[in-house]
Design a protein around this motif. Structure first.
Motif, short mmCIF file in Angstrom:
data_model
loop_
_atom_site.label_atom_id
_atom_site.label_comp_id
_atom_site.label_asym_id
_atom_site.label_seq_id
_atom_site.Cartn_x
_atom_site.Cartn_y
_atom_site.Cartn_z
N LYS B 290 0.79 -1.19 -0.12
CA LYS B 290 0.02 0.05 0.17
C LYS B 290 0.92 1.22 -0.04
N GLN B 291 1.73 1.11 0.88
CA GLN B 291 2.67 2.39 0.90
C GLN B 291 3.57 2.73 -0.36
N PHE B 292 4.05 1.61 -0.88
CA PHE B 292 4.63 1.60 -2.17
C PHE B 292 3.92 2.23 -3.24
N ASP B 293 2.79 1.71 -3.37
CA ASP B 293 1.69 2.05 -4.31
C ASP B 293 1.28 3.53 -4.41
N GLU B 294 1.50 4.11 -3.18
CA GLU B 294 1.41 5.68 -3.14
C GLU B 294 2.30 6.49 -3.95
N PHE B 295 3.60 5.87 -4.21
CA PHE B 295 4.83 6.35 -4.73
C PHE B 295 4.87 5.81 -6.17
N LEU B 296 4.49 4.47 -6.29
CA LEU B 296 4.85 4.03 -7.83
C LEU B 296 3.89 3.63 -8.55
N GLY B 297 2.46 3.52 -7.63
CA GLY B 297 1.30 3.15 -8.73
C GLY B 297 1.36 1.79 -9.23
N ASP B 298 1.10 1.80 -10.62
CA ASP B 298 0.76 0.70 -11.37
C ASP B 298 2.45 0.13 -11.72
N ASP B 299 3.41 1.00 -11.37
CA ASP B 299 4.59 0.69 -11.75
C ASP B 299 5.38 -0.26 -10.71
N LEU B 300 4.40 -0.73 -9.40
CA LEU B 300 5.10 -1.59 -8.46
C LEU B 300 4.82 -3.11 -8.83
N GLY B 301 5.86 -3.93 -8.77
CA GLY B 301 5.47 -5.17 -9.12
C GLY B 301 6.13 -5.84 -7.84
N PHE B 302 5.51 -7.15 -7.89
CA PHE B 302 6.02 -8.24 -6.86
C PHE B 302 6.37 -9.38 -7.39
N MET B 303 7.69 -9.88 -6.91
CA MET B 303 8.09 -10.96 -7.38
C MET B 303 8.49 -12.02 -6.40
N MET B 304 8.45 -13.59 -6.61
CA MET B 304 8.86 -14.36 -5.66
C MET B 304 10.26 -14.59 -5.56
N PRO B 305 10.82 -15.16 -4.39
CA PRO B 305 12.11 -15.64 -4.39
C PRO B 305 12.80 -16.17 -5.49
N VAL B 306 14.06 -16.05 -5.93
CA VAL B 306 14.60 -16.77 -7.11
C VAL B 306 15.22 -18.02 -6.55
N THR B 307 15.10 -18.78 -7.55
CA THR B 307 15.64 -20.18 -7.55
C THR B 307 17.39 -20.26 -7.46
N THR B 308 17.95 -20.55 -6.34
CA THR B 308 19.49 -20.59 -6.49
C THR B 308 20.05 -22.02 -6.84
N ASN B 309 19.34 -22.99 -6.06
CA ASN B 309 19.72 -24.17 -6.17
C ASN B 309 18.59 -25.24 -6.61
N GLU B 310 19.16 -26.12 -7.35
CA GLU B 310 18.18 -27.13 -7.89
C GLU B 310 17.31 -27.89 -6.61
N GLY B 311 16.39 -28.36 -6.88
CA GLY B 311 15.52 -29.47 -5.90
C GLY B 311 15.17 -28.34 -4.67
N THR B 312 15.00 -27.05 -4.93
CA THR B 312 14.27 -26.16 -3.80
C THR B 312 12.72 -25.77 -4.38
N THR B 313 12.10 -25.28 -2.99
CA THR B 313 10.61 -25.15 -3.55
C THR B 313 10.30 -23.70 -3.31
N LEU B 314 10.33 -22.93 -4.11
CA LEU B 314 10.10 -21.35 -3.79
C LEU B 314 8.84 -21.19 -2.89
N ALA B 315 9.02 -20.44 -1.80
CA ALA B 315 7.85 -20.12 -1.15
C ALA B 315 7.88 -18.67 -0.65
N LEU B 316 6.69 -17.95 -0.31
CA LEU B 316 6.62 -16.59 0.01
C LEU B 316 7.02 -16.84 1.61
N PRO B 317 8.02 -16.01 2.23
CA PRO B 317 8.40 -16.20 3.64
C PRO B 317 7.59 -15.16 4.41
N ILE B 318 6.42 -15.70 5.36
CA ILE B 318 5.58 -14.81 6.04
C ILE B 318 5.02 -15.67 7.11
#
Lengths: 275, 425, 314
Positions: B290-318
């Motif tokens: 919400k706060q970034f949206d105030e400044f960046l609007g539609d330019d704000l993007g969200f991305m998941m963590p990136v795969t560094t090693n084979e055999g990992t399962t990407l997950a949102l850390p929360i």
């Protein structure tokens, strides 16, 4: 000192730059205080174009500054008066009177002066709590007095020590007892030093956050600087409002300083005799 | 003056002897906060930090109202402390016996390291367990100490306009560590902004890095073992985290002077002000969608963590973010009512939108068209707890300090890994 | 507790019996004259005993007990052993010495500026007013401002860039973080030392200055041979007050500017104790308080001793 005419002007240049450097932070703070939050994030350093005086209004109301001003004035005035009274009494005794244990007393004061508050923070609060003084004005006042007293005693002792014994002896001849010498001679002669120490201690009390936070936990009893510092949440995001509050805290100090500054510097000068 | 020093030494020696005898007597009997006013039942003293903005203030009003519906004669005294002094103030107050009845805590390390001073409320909160997500951050040794009010996570946000200016596809953010490195090279060479905004003054940068990228580095088994306390800092993947952190700095990903930049809020201002392409942010509180949206609007993007090693399962850390813990046993019932009021559905729903929170109450639907918020919510089902909040307080503090030293090359990865491993004990 | 205080208050007088030159006035015991000195110092001493010495004793006691599940349990010297293995503790102890090395710098800066003001360089009235201004500001504010001034992309580095000097992340490097904080502390407090110096200057014999001028002395000669000897007592006093300021007044700046970092490079005793309390380890914090306070007192009193008599001995 022939060459001093030119030399003085050469010296004046870096001194003037230093003077600018001492004023600059105030102006810098004022500039940010007058920005909107949006402008602050986008362009922190540039001159304000928005002149958001609303920040001052927000800070005043959000930090409940009206009430806290009164609290701070009460606590500061009482603390400073107590510090000055107790310190000048002790300073007079330590500088002009001989008594058993004076050396030990002075040593205690020297040592107490070097204790950072954090060192005794928890046991000190526990002691105050044992006396049921947490969340009370006397508790906060005694906290300030015990924190700032040692240095003031040291200062007053040093100052009184410069007053020649002949002056006090003359007063004794005129029929004054010790208390008479203290009240009629030392206090008036000590006025400039008392004024300096008064201002300095008032600054310390007024600007303090930590001691006040620890002693005064009830929101209605808080002091001004604490109220303003609570404008920052876990994530201090509204910097302009916070700095507006800070300026509102500092303003009376600057006014008081400007009123008294001639007396502080000139006064100390006039009062001091050769040591 | 020589005499003075001598007598000082004597005096101190005397004081020490005096006290050494009485050792245990004065030290005992502390802890376990008794309320400021002792036994008065008609008052509940609550400590938290800042409710400075309107949305937070409104939420607090809601909570107090809900609480007073059940306890009309009880006065609630909410004490807002500055956050940067909060835990020291609270610790000192508890130690001196002047602590509050209820106090707000960050989940994970902060709550768990103080579990000894808290009253367990496992049974009392059993009836609301099903409504909320994020409990583990408030549980220790099989007991529950609080209910999570919000979920706090470390999503990676990026600025689509900067991606576009650098010639990258704004709708296809990097998905592997190599791609991310390549993207950073492109951004730093073709624009004058940094790749990542980083504030490491408090040493928080490395914990954001560890938790933010962790699921792409550790295998699912390693990840779960880590959370369960089986951690080996000298293992291949743990060392890899430290190496990646150190090399990303050497490769110039971050803004100048990251070690002297405050994370809150200077580094996030860098991202808001479009002076960095990416940032590991938060999901609630601040530095979020919400706060970034105030400044960046539609330019704000969200991305998941990136795969560094084979055999990992990407997950949102929360995981569970903040919640109230009970310090005063005598007022446990009132305190439980207060905790329940903070997770009451309607109040949470209002605050979620107004304040920009991902709330713990899973029945609340976030009614916003900010795309990154919806993306975060979509990822909730597969999410994992944060890696750094399972660390002990000692290890976390060491990690902060080593993170700063690694960033400027004052310590090697091997040394850092060895020290961290030693602190796990 | 009253018994405790009673016994403590006896300690100072008993430490070195008979060393204080007490006039023999046995017959006039308990007169107004003989009790007055004690009554005058009593409030001060009582406050310090109850609110400084007594808490210190509590703290010493507490340092032998444990934290968390060991709360209240006597654990002997375990806390002290833990401290000896903590790099933050080592850094804090070492940095006390670094801090004291900066005292002469502040005294020198304030002294030289006061001299110029005393010698009435152009604008001296203005400088005298303005130099005191930072003293008015809270360290928290000063720290916040200098965070920006010293930032890697801040005004100071812009200046460096303009004149071709390298960019320095003042607060982000181990070797420059603490010196930067101390530099800002000097900036913030030299106004106080300056005022004291100016007061001392009033005691300088004008005739000596006139004589120096007649003899054709240069400015440095005048300062070295006339002003400094005349001011020796003031200089000593400023040394002591500056030392106190450095030992007790750095928390706010340190807290806002470096928070002890990077690593443990800028840890100071008061910050470590604060930090340990915040980590829910109050007993360990007490142990740190005891050791670091002893260190501060020994170094502080030694420094005063080196200055021989800061004030007239009492």
């Amino acid at each position: 000192m022939r060459s001093t005419g030119v030399a003085r002007w050469l010296i004046a240049v870096p001194m003037a730059i230093l003077a600018l450097a001492t004023i600059y932070p105030m102006l810098y703070t004022l500039n940010i205080a007058l920005k909107t939050r949006y402008d602050y994030v986008i362009d922190r350093g540039g001159l304000t174009t928005t002149f958001a005086f609303q920040n001052f209004v927000d800070a005043w109301t959000q930090a409940n500054m009206g009430r806290y001003y009164l609290n701070s004035i009460l606590v500061t005035v009482v603390s400073v008066l107590l510090i000055l009274l107790i310190a000048s009494m002790a300073g007079f005794a330590l500088s002009h009177l001989t008594f058993r244990g004076s050396r030990a007393a002075f040593l205690l004061i020297l040592a107490a002066m070097m204790i950072p508050f954090q060192v005794i923070m928890v046991p000190f609060i526990k002691t105050l709590s044992d006396f049921s003084m947490i969340n009370t004005y006397p508790g906060l006042i005694i906290a300030y007095v015990s924190q700032f007293l040692p240095f003031t005693i040291y200062f007053m002792t040093a100052y009184f020590a410069r007053i020649p014994k002949e002056i006090t002896e003359a007063a004794r001849v005129d029929g004054n007892n010790i208390y008479g010498v203290f009240g009629r001679i030392m206090l008036p002669l000590g006025r400039p030093a008392l004024l300096s120490m008064g201002i300095l201690n008032a600054l310390f009390c007024w600007n303090d956050i930590l001691i006040s936070l620890l002693v005064m936990q009830s929101p209605s009893q808080r002091t001004l600087m604490v109220g303003v510092s609570a404008l920052r949440g876990q994530y201090p995001d509204n910097v302009p409002t916070y700095l507006s509050g800070v300026l509102l805290v500092v303003l009376p100090l600057i006014v008081v300083y400007l009123i008294f500054q001639r007396q502080i510097t000139a006064g100390v000068t006039a009062g001091a005799t050769k040591g | 003056m020589k005499r003075m020093i001598n007598s000082a030494a004597l005096g101190l020696a005397a004081a020490l002897t005096l006290t050494a005898c009485g050792g245990a007597s004065a030290g005992g009997g502390t802890g376990g906060g008794s309320g400021t006013d002792g036994g008065t039942a008609d008052k509940l003293v609550v400590w938290n930090w800042g409710a400075a903005d309107d949305a937070a203030a409104a939420f607090q009003e809601d909570v107090i109202a809900t609480f007073n519906e059940q306890n009309p004669d009880v006065e609630v005294e909410v004490v807002s402390q500055p956050f940067d002094q909060y835990y020291t103030l609270l610790g000192s107050a508890i130690e001196a016996g002047t602590g509050p009845d209820v106090a707000l805590f960050n989940g994970g390390t902060q709550l768990k390291s103080r579990a000894g001073s808290l009253v367990p409320v496992t049974d009392e909160l059993a009836d609301i367990t099903g409504d909320l997500a994020g409990w583990p951050a408030f549980q220790a040794d099989g007991e529950t100490y609080s209910a999570p009010m919000f979920l706090q996570g470390f999503p990676i946000y990026y600025n689509k306009a900067i991606f576009e200016a650098a010639g990258l596809d704004p709708e296809a953010p990097p998905t592997t560590w190599e791609e991310l490195g390549a993207a950073c090279d492109t951004i730093t060479s073709s624009t004058d902004v940094s790749c990542f905004a980083l504030g490491n003054k408090e040493g928080l940068g490395i914990e954001f890095f560890l938790s933010g990228f962790g699921s792409g580095i550790f295998t699912a088994e390693e990840y779960d073992a880590w959370i369960d306390g089986e951690r080996d800092w000298t293992s291949e993947h743990a060392r890899q985290v430290l190496t990646m952190w150190s090399e990303s700095s050497a490769d110039g990903w971050y803004n100048e002077g990251a070690n002297s930049t405050a994370m809150f809020n200077d580094s996030f201002d860098i991202f808001s002000g479009a002076k960095a392409a990416m940032v590991i942010g938060l999901s609630s509180g601040i530095a979020h969608w919400k706060q970034f949206d105030e400044f960046l609007g539609d330019d704000l993007g969200f991305m998941m963590p990136v795969t560094t090693n084979e055999g990992t399962t990407l997950a949102l850390p929360i995981e569970g973010g903040i919640g109230y813990g009970v310090l005063n046993e005598d007022k446990k019932d009132l305190a439980v009512d207060w905790i329940k009021a903070t997770v009451e559905r309607d109040a949470q729903a209002d605050y979620a939108l107004a304040g920009g929170q991902i709330v713990s109450n899973t029945t609340v639907e976030l009614d916003t068209d900010i795309a990154s918020a919806q993306a975060i919510i979509t990822e909730l089902p597969g999410s994992k707890p944060l890696l750094h909040t399972s660390l002990s307080g000692d290890t976390l503090d060491l990690l902060h300090r080593l993170g700063q030293q690694l960033l400027v090359g004052e310590v090697t990865v091997d040394e850092a890994a060895a020290q961290l491993q030693a602190s796990e004990g | 507790m009253t018994a405790l205080l009673g016994s403590r208050s006896d300690v100072p007088t008993d430490v070195r019996p008979g060393t204080t030159p007490v006039p023999r006035r046995r017959r006039r015991r308990f007169t107004v004259e003989s009790t007055a000195p004690l009554l005058l110092v009593f409030p001060a001493i009582a406050i310090l005993l109850v609110f400084r010495v007594y808490p210190l004793i509590l703290g010493v006691n507490f340092s032998f007990t444990g934290d968390q599940e060991l709360n209240g349990v006597f654990i002997g010297l375990d806390n002290y052993v833990t401290l000896m293995n903590d790099v933050r503790f080592h850094a804090a102890a070492r940095n006390v010495i670094v801090v004291l090395l900066f005292v002469p710098i502040e005294v020198f800066v304030a002294g030289i500026l006061a001299t110029f003001i005393f010698l009435k360089v152009p604008g001296h009235r203005f400088y005298r007013s303005v130099y005191f201004l930072p003293v008015v500001l809270s360290p928290i504010i000063i720290g916040a401002i200098f965070n920006i001034v010293l930032a890697a992309n801040g005004p100071l580095n812009e200046l460096n860039r303009a004149v071709g000097l390298p960019i320095v992340d003042w607060l982000g490097q181990s070797n420059s973080a603490l010196p930067s904080v101390l530099g800002v502390h000097i900036w913030a407090t030299f106004g106080m030392a300056l005022v004291i110096f100016l007061a001392g200057f009033s005691t300088v014999d004008q005739e000596l200055l006139d004589a120096a001028r007649i003899d054709g002395a240069t400015l440095p000669q005048t300062i070295w041979y006339v002003v400094i000897p005349e001011l020796s007592q003031t200089i000593q006093f400023v040394f002591v007050t500056t030392t106190i300021g450095m030992l007790t007044g750095l928390f706010g700046l340190l807290y806002t500017m470096t928070a002890g970092g990077p690593g443990a490079a800028s840890y100071l005793p008061e910050f470590l104790i604060w930090k340990l309390n915040g980590e829910a380890k109050p007993a360990l914090a007490s142990a740190a308080s005891v050791v670091l306070l002893l260190l501060i007192l020994v170094i502080g009193l030694l420094q005063i001793r080196v200055l021989r008599r800061a004030t007239k001995e009492v």
